[in-house]
Design a protein around this motif. Sequence first.
Motif, PDB file in Angstrom:
ATOM      1  N   GLU A   1       0.843  -1.186   0.000  1.00  0.00           N
ATOM      2  CA  GLU A   1       0.000   0.000   0.000  1.00  0.00           C
ATOM      3  C   GLU A   1       0.888   1.249   0.000  1.00  0.00           C
ATOM      4  O   GLU A   1       1.892   1.309   0.712  1.00  0.00           O
ATOM      5  N   TYR A   2       0.508   2.240  -0.800  1.00  0.00           N
ATOM      6  CA  TYR A   2       1.313   3.453  -0.856  1.00  0.00           C
ATOM      7  C   TYR A   2       0.418   4.669  -1.054  1.00  0.00           C
ATOM      8  O   TYR A   2      -0.768   4.558  -1.388  1.00  0.00           O
TER       9      TYR A   2
ATOM     10  N   LEU B   1       2.054   3.919   7.208  1.00  0.00           N
ATOM     11  CA  LEU B   1       2.423   5.136   6.474  1.00  0.00           C
ATOM     12  C   LEU B   1       1.802   6.384   7.088  1.00  0.00           C
ATOM     13  O   LEU B   1       2.300   7.503   6.902  1.00  0.00           O
TER      14      LEU B   1
ATOM     15  N   HIS C   1       4.622   4.556   2.242  1.00  0.00           N
ATOM     16  CA  HIS C   1       4.096   3.205   2.013  1.00  0.00           C
ATOM     17  C   HIS C   1       4.032   2.434   3.326  1.00  0.00           C
ATOM     18  O   HIS C   1       4.768   2.718   4.270  1.00  0.00           O
TER      19      HIS C   1
ATOM     20  N   SER D   1      -0.812  -3.231   3.615  1.00  0.00           N
ATOM     21  CA  SER D   1       0.006  -4.098   2.762  1.00  0.00           C
ATOM     22  C   SER D   1      -0.231  -5.560   3.126  1.00  0.00           C
ATOM     23  O   SER D   1      -0.854  -5.884   4.137  1.00  0.00           O
TER      24      SER D   1
ATOM     25  N   LEU E   1       8.537  -1.277  -5.234  1.00  0.00           N
ATOM     26  CA  LEU E   1       7.509  -0.245  -5.346  1.00  0.00           C
ATOM     27  C   LEU E   1       7.955   0.847  -6.312  1.00  0.00           C
ATOM     28  O   LEU E   1       7.179   1.293  -7.178  1.00  0.00           O
TER      29      LEU E   1
END
Length: 290
Positions: free
Chosen positions: A4-5, A26, A47, A55, A95
């Motif tokens: 996840e970002y 994050l 992220h 994530s 990423l």
Amino acid sequence: MGIEYASHGPNEGEVVLLVMGVGGQLTLWPQGLIDLLTGKGLSALTHDARDVGLSDKMDAAGLPDLPAVIAAASRGETAPVPYHLEDMAEDAVGLLDALGIQKAHIVDGSMGGMVAQLIASDHPEHVLTLTSIMSTTANPELPGASLELTLQMTKTPPDPHQDLEGWLAHSVATSRLTQSPAYPADEEQLRTQFKNDFERCYYPAGFARHYAAILAAPDRRPKLGKITAPTLVIHGADDPLVPLACGRDTADSIPNTELLIVPGMGHDFPPQLFNVIADAVEGVARRART
């Protein structure tokens, strides 16, 4: 591995990859600091590391046997952990690749500094600069956390699903021991941060596996000596978790590194120091350009 970002700031700016510490989502990156970086024309990329936040989780790995990890590491053997800091560095580089980002300024905090150091040493083609904040080298001769903080961190916190107020009180008490003594945090802001993060994702098994990866890590100084990117080490003079000696050792281990010691800073990012940190990141970025 799904990561996840979130992207912040101008799309055309040089990218700053922000790498958070052990078990940190994050959302722990202060928006005020991000805004200052993007205000300087940089594009910030945050992220969730593997096993935390949104994530991918490694449920099948189970909880690590920390005594066995410590014993193996002390003997110089491969510790029984599901992944290492090097794997987390590869996630971050993956990423960047997935987003088509060739190079980035790597900025970090605490365990994120350990990961960032490995990005800079093992993946130099992706690194414009390295800013290592409140981190260390895994040199076994370095001092550890203060006794008071160690005792607090070894306490078993209440289960927030059963006692949210008790868990929040425990979390605030721990933060009180890691915070910058010159810039004490507002308790209500701390409670709000912890509550929001709990509601976003509460996954203590990921924290445990991150911590196991730290314990399993060998001395990084041989690798740090190979870093060629312009580097800045930022460390609080009053850090009770990762003492100043660790920051000095990091700076001594990386060639041509600048060391910024911040008086009154502990093991956090107080708003009063956002400008100091953002200006320092901009400074090392400018050094790379010239």
